[in-house]
Design an enzyme around this catalytic site. Structure first.
Site, PDB file in Angstrom:
ATOM      1  N   GLY A  92       0.753  -1.108  -0.051  1.00 39.92           N
ATOM      2  CA  GLY A  92       0.112  -0.118  -0.017  1.00 39.92           C
ATOM      3  C   GLY A  92       0.782   1.172   0.186  1.00 39.92           C
ATOM      4  O   GLY A  92       0.386   2.487  -0.174  1.00 39.92           O
ATOM      5  N   GLY A 126      -0.197   6.310   1.123  1.00 42.10           N
ATOM      6  CA  GLY A 126       1.041   5.669   0.479  1.00 42.10           C
ATOM      7  C   GLY A 126       2.479   6.258   0.933  1.00 42.10           C
ATOM      8  O   GLY A 126       3.344   5.989   0.180  1.00 42.10           O
ATOM      9  N   ASP A 252       1.564 -11.369   6.918  1.00 42.04           N
ATOM     10  CA  ASP A 252       1.859 -10.653   5.919  1.00 42.04           C
ATOM     11  C   ASP A 252       3.252 -10.107   6.161  1.00 42.04           C
ATOM     12  O   ASP A 252       3.716  -9.557   5.345  1.00 42.04           O
ATOM     13  CB  ASP A 252       0.778  -9.639   5.701  1.00 42.04           C
ATOM     14  CG  ASP A 252       0.445  -8.595   6.628  1.00 42.04           C
ATOM     15  OD1 ASP A 252       0.013  -9.107   7.777  1.00 42.04           O
ATOM     16  OD2 ASP A 252       0.795  -7.551   6.553  1.00 42.04           O
TER      17      ASP A 252
END
Length: 487
Positions: A92, A126, A252
């Site tokens: 992201g 971001g 993750d």
């Protein structure tokens, strides 16, 4: 050696196609400038340290320029976050710029964090801030210097671009290096979205590029899973032995290569506390220091579930059962070495456990205890360290066992003992308050402290003249810094 213009690229992950990642260009940050660079990490790309001082260096790693051979990709994956499955995560705020092929025949991913929004940003901006970028840089290089498997950090690039967290901060980018950025969550994504063909492609990619020796085994995928179990058992043993707390062990954030991956609210223990929670956001203590061992097993079981299309459940279960014995063997070996022991005895685990309990009850500094234990003979060292403990009777009993244990190994030259123990017991560790002081200076435009701290931590076992302040116990305020996932 090479220059930035002469690097050789071989973008193998990008070749997998749009099912695995999205093509995204970096969003440049304003007035990019070098904050800090790692000569050791640059050497992995065959780059001379002087390259970091060129304007092109800040322009590339600040998102303004790209090599013609790169193909920036935002990777898609999922994962279990704090025990709950999140069906789609992904890069992201980071981009896999490409893979550099060095003269030693190694491939290194160039991953730019803070590169702007991607299809997987999930309402985020971001961006990364200078604070978190410095923390990741320092942690990556400090762990490597300690001998703990980790991603590497090439540099931090600062900017004038404003970003908002709890307050307004400045954007930064950190360039991360790793042989692969494939996570447990990559396999989970294709498993739970029921994309068997893509999952098979991913499995072949990982097997062929990162576990090629497993091809020789009767069941290559099972052999690969076993290697992943073994690597993670050893990794977490090193975390525990050196008092490193990761803070967010979501699947993750677990590397398929068994390296420390994704630095957020990490911390090294100051006073020993088995229940220490370094992540201010971790209300339930799921990722406390002592929980890292069972969480490692939990994450490996989540990966095993995602691998059931390739490996039988029975074989996966049997292989997962190797994790705890392997962890314990690695951990005890490391702790013996930290205690100056060279051979194994059955009671060693109890000796370690008794010591840690005494340290817990007395708030003893974890790193300095082991360093000081090697400074003098065993008898003199325990006499000196005794004053750090509240339970003097308990410590005296442990010290008697310890001295007898050392003496059973026979006569030892103290100079040799000191050298052997100092080689595994660091004098300098990345304490949160040291990182915070470097961050405070950098946020005011002074990068000398972060560079100095990086240099000190690059040689953690060597006494460095004039750097005594980096080896001291932290002040009380330094023990209570609140670090969250945004850090």
């Amino acid at each position: 050696m090479k220059t930035l213009e002469t690097l050789t690229f071989d973008n193998r992950f990008a070749c997998l196609g749009d099912g695995f990642s999205a093509h995204v260009l970096p969003e440049p940050i304003d007035n990019p400038r070098l904050v800090v660079a790692s000569p050791a990490a640059m050497a992995l790309l065959d780059l001379e340290p002087v390259e970091a001082e060129t304007p092109l260096f800040a322009e590339i790693f600040g998102g303004h320029k790209l090599w013609a051979e790169t193909e920036p990709r935002a990777m898609v994956y999922s994962g279990h976050q704090f025990g709950h499955y999140n069906p789609q995560l992904g890069d992201g705020r980071g981009l896999l710029l490409g893979e550099v092929y060095n003269e030693a025949g190694e491939h290194w991913d160039l991953h730019l964090k803070g590169a702007g929004q991607t299809p997987f940003s999930r309402m985020g901006d971001g961006r990364a801030v200078l604070r978190s970028s410095i923390r990741e840089f320092l942690a990556s290089e400090a762990l490597h210097a300690l001998g703990i498997p980790t991603t590497r950090a090439l540099c931090v690039i600062g900017s004038d671009t404003p970003v908002w967290r709890e307050k307004q901060e400045r954007a930064a980018m950190v360039l991360r290096l790793a042989p692969s950025h494939v996570r447990f969550g990559h396999f989970e994504y294709f498993y739970y979205t029921k994309k068997p063909e893509l999952q098979a492609t991913l499995a072949e990619h990982v097997l062929n590029l990162h576990f090629a020796e497993c091809r020789e085994q009767p069941e290559p995928y099972l052999a690969m899973y076993r290697e992943i179990v073994e690597r993670n058992a050893e990794l977490i043993a090193k975390w525990q032995a050196y008092g490193f707390c990761h803070g967010v062990m979501n699947t993750d954030n677990m590397s398929i290569l068994g390296i420390t991956f994704d630095f957020g609210p990490f911390a090294f223990l100051d006073d020993f506390d088995a229940n220490f929670i370094c992540n201010h956001s971790d209300d339930q203590g799921r990722y406390s220091f002592s929980n890292q061992v069972p969480i490692g097993q939990w994450n490996l079981s989540a990966l095993a579930q995602a691998l059931t299309p390739f490996i039988s459940v029975e074989a996966l279960r049997e292989t997962l059962g190797l994790y705890l014995p392997l962890y314990q063997a690695h951990y005890l070996d490391l702790m013996r070495r930290r205690l100056g022991l060279t051979v194994a005895e059955e009671e060693d685990q109890k000796l370690v456990e008794r010591l840690l309990q005494l340290m817990q009850n007395s708030g003893v500094d974890y790193s300095l205890f082991f360093r000081r234990l090697g400074e003098q003979s065993p008898e003199q060292a325990v006499a000196t360290l005794r004053d750090d403990f509240v339970d003097l009777k308990g410590f005296d009993a442990w010290a008697e066992l310890y001295v007898a244990r050392v003496n059973r190994e026979g006569p030892v030259d103290q100079d040799q003992r000191r050298a052997r123990m100092h080689a595994v017991n660091p004098l300098y560790v990345l304490r949160n308050y040291l990182a915070q002081k470097a961050i405070d200076a950098a946020e005011s435009g002074d990068y000398e402290e972060v560079r100095r701290l990086h240099n000190v931590l690059s040689k953690p076992f060597e006494e460095q003249p004039g750097m005594d302040s980096y080896a001291e116990r932290p002040p009380e305020w330094g023990k209570h810094l609140e670090i969250s996932c945004s850090s």
